[in-house]
Design an enzyme around this catalytic site. Structure first.
Site, PDB file in Angstrom:
ATOM      1  N   CYS A 284      -0.569   4.344   2.048  1.00 44.37           N
ATOM      2  CA  CYS A 284      -0.610   3.948   3.135  1.00 44.37           C
ATOM      3  C   CYS A 284       1.181   4.364   3.697  1.00 44.37           C
ATOM      4  O   CYS A 284       1.314   5.016   4.893  1.00 44.37           O
ATOM      5  CB  CYS A 284      -0.646   2.644   3.886  1.00 44.37           C
ATOM      6  SG  CYS A 284      -2.153   2.021   2.980  1.00 44.37           S
ATOM      7  N   ASP A 285       2.105   3.618   3.250  1.00 42.68           N
ATOM      8  CA  ASP A 285       3.404   3.621   3.558  1.00 42.68           C
ATOM      9  C   ASP A 285       4.722   4.628   2.605  1.00 42.68           C
ATOM     10  O   ASP A 285       5.635   4.680   3.242  1.00 42.68           O
ATOM     11  CB  ASP A 285       3.856   2.125   3.698  1.00 42.68           C
ATOM     12  CG  ASP A 285       3.187   1.459   4.486  1.00 42.68           C
ATOM     13  OD1 ASP A 285       2.565   1.842   5.648  1.00 42.68           O
ATOM     14  OD2 ASP A 285       3.089   0.277   4.188  1.00 42.68           O
TER      15      ASP A 285
ATOM     16  N   CYS B 116       0.834  -1.141  -0.059  1.00 40.99           N
ATOM     17  CA  CYS B 116       0.205  -0.005  -0.142  1.00 40.99           C
ATOM     18  C   CYS B 116       0.841   1.249  -0.041  1.00 40.99           C
ATOM     19  O   CYS B 116       1.318   1.758   1.079  1.00 40.99           O
ATOM     20  CB  CYS B 116      -1.135   0.013   1.303  1.00 40.99           C
ATOM     21  SG  CYS B 116      -1.953   1.535   1.245  1.00 40.99           S
TER      22      CYS B 116
END
Ligand code: NAP
Length: 322
Positions: free
Chosen positions: A142-143, A139
């Protein structure tokens, strides 16, 4: 009333399912969440979540889900870590569906909300799973933030891989996009755009064949990957900081394939009813989150969608009492 008859059974315990549960219990519906074999869903595999509003300095993915679960339990919802094998329609008094659990037990309910999410596809290489959150991710949204001025690799050749590579180029100093063929599957406009990005370099006809970590302790971190050109057979080690696997997601919907209409991709079709936007092809069965959404796939979207499903189920139950 039998203790096994519920107003709503929510299958899945990610943000969509838990938010649906909050809305259902607050509407005084007898509600249970069946959490599946990965309680908390995909977010539990993420390190820090910085794109979920309400947390000034971000929050750990696992903590966010544990807090959500506690909130839901505090409101009086029962959460059971049970895997559902199938749902069948049936009618005795006002109970409409039978939910078969893996351990052979059967629950009855008047409405069902399917929020089983989707699972990222992985390369299935040794060490890949243990390095999730330690350099390996599925992701980028997300990261990505954690790879400022770092070197990262994205694997895949679809829209998501290209979008991830472009997103990561905002942070990383260098992004390699490794694809197993020499043509991108992604849509033309993304293909054209990505080629203009000076930070992104394509590595064609190539597969990742090994992932290596810095040490074997609990604090191990991604160190390098070995890649292989599948035309020439040449192998090479790449020192990288981040490996983003973007080779597709599979919605966890096989257990409802004989009940509700699915897209070719396996995502549940909702939205045919104007009145109940989260209702599936079967009245009384609702769906929300990543098992429906093949575009946004964000926790905040899943939570909002779960709220919609909870409210739709409540209204539908009110209007379909018998
Ligand atoms: P996808 O389109 O299925 O692409 C997956 C990519 O991963 C393909 O390039 C595939 O290679 C590669 N791949 C699959 N298994 C692999 C393996 N084991 N090893 C190495 N490479 C592997 O999946 P996606 O990119 O996640 O997109 C999912 C859906 O969402 C698509 O329908 C996409 O169009 C849609 N989407 C649309 C947008 C948009 O419209 N803006 C944005 C995001 C996603 P091959 O090409 O060789 O098969």
């Amino acid at each position: 009333m039998s203790e096994n008859i519920y107003d709503t059974i929510i299958i899945g315990s990610g943000p969509a399912g838990l938010t649906a549960a909050i809305y259902n219990i607050r509407a005084n519906l007898r509600t249970i969440v069946l959490g599946g074999d990965q309680p908390g869903g995909q977010l539990t595999l993420t390190t820090v979540v910085e794109n979920y509003p309400g947390f000034a300095t971000g929050i750990g993915g696992l903590k966010l889900m544990m807090d959500m679960q506690t909130q839901v339990k505090n409101l009086g919802v029962e959460i059971r870590n049970a895997k559902v094998m199938g749902i069948s329609k049936f009618k005795i008094q006002n109970s409409k569906f039978k939910i078969e659990l893996e351990d052979g037990r059967v629950l009855e309910t008047k409405a069902v909300i399917v929020t089983t999410g989707a699972k990222a596809r992985w390369l299935n290489l040794p060490k890949e799973k243990e390095l999730i959150g330690k350099g390996v991710s599925a992701c980028a949204t997300c990261d990505g933030m954690f790879f400022r001025d770092k070197t990262v690799v994205v694997v895949g050749g679809g829209d998501v891989a290209c979008e991830d590579a472009m997103f990561l180029s905002k942070f990383a100093s260098k992004v390699y996009l490794i694809h197993r063929r020499d043509t991108l599957r992604a849509q033309v406009y993304i293909r054209e755009k990505i080629k203009l990005n000076p930070k992104i370099e394509f590595v064609w006809d190539t597969e990742v064949i090994n992932i290596n970590s810095k040490n074997e302790s609990q604090n191990s971190k991604l160190e390098d990957i070995k890649i292989k050109n599948n035309k020439t057979g040449e192998e090479k080690v790449m020192q990288i900081d981040g490996l983003f696997v973007a080779i597709g997601h599979d919605p966890a919907t096989s257990f409802v394939k004989d009940l509700v209409e699915l897209k070719e991709t396996g995502h549940v079709i909702v939205g045919k009813s104007e009145k109940y936007p989260t209702m599936t092809s079967v009245p009384g069965v609702f769906a929300a989150g990543d098992n429906v959404d093949d575009v946004y796939r964000q926790a905040i979207i899943a939570a909002g969608h779960g709220a919609m499903a909870g409210m739709d189920a409540e209204r539908w139950l009110g209007e379909n009492k018998s």
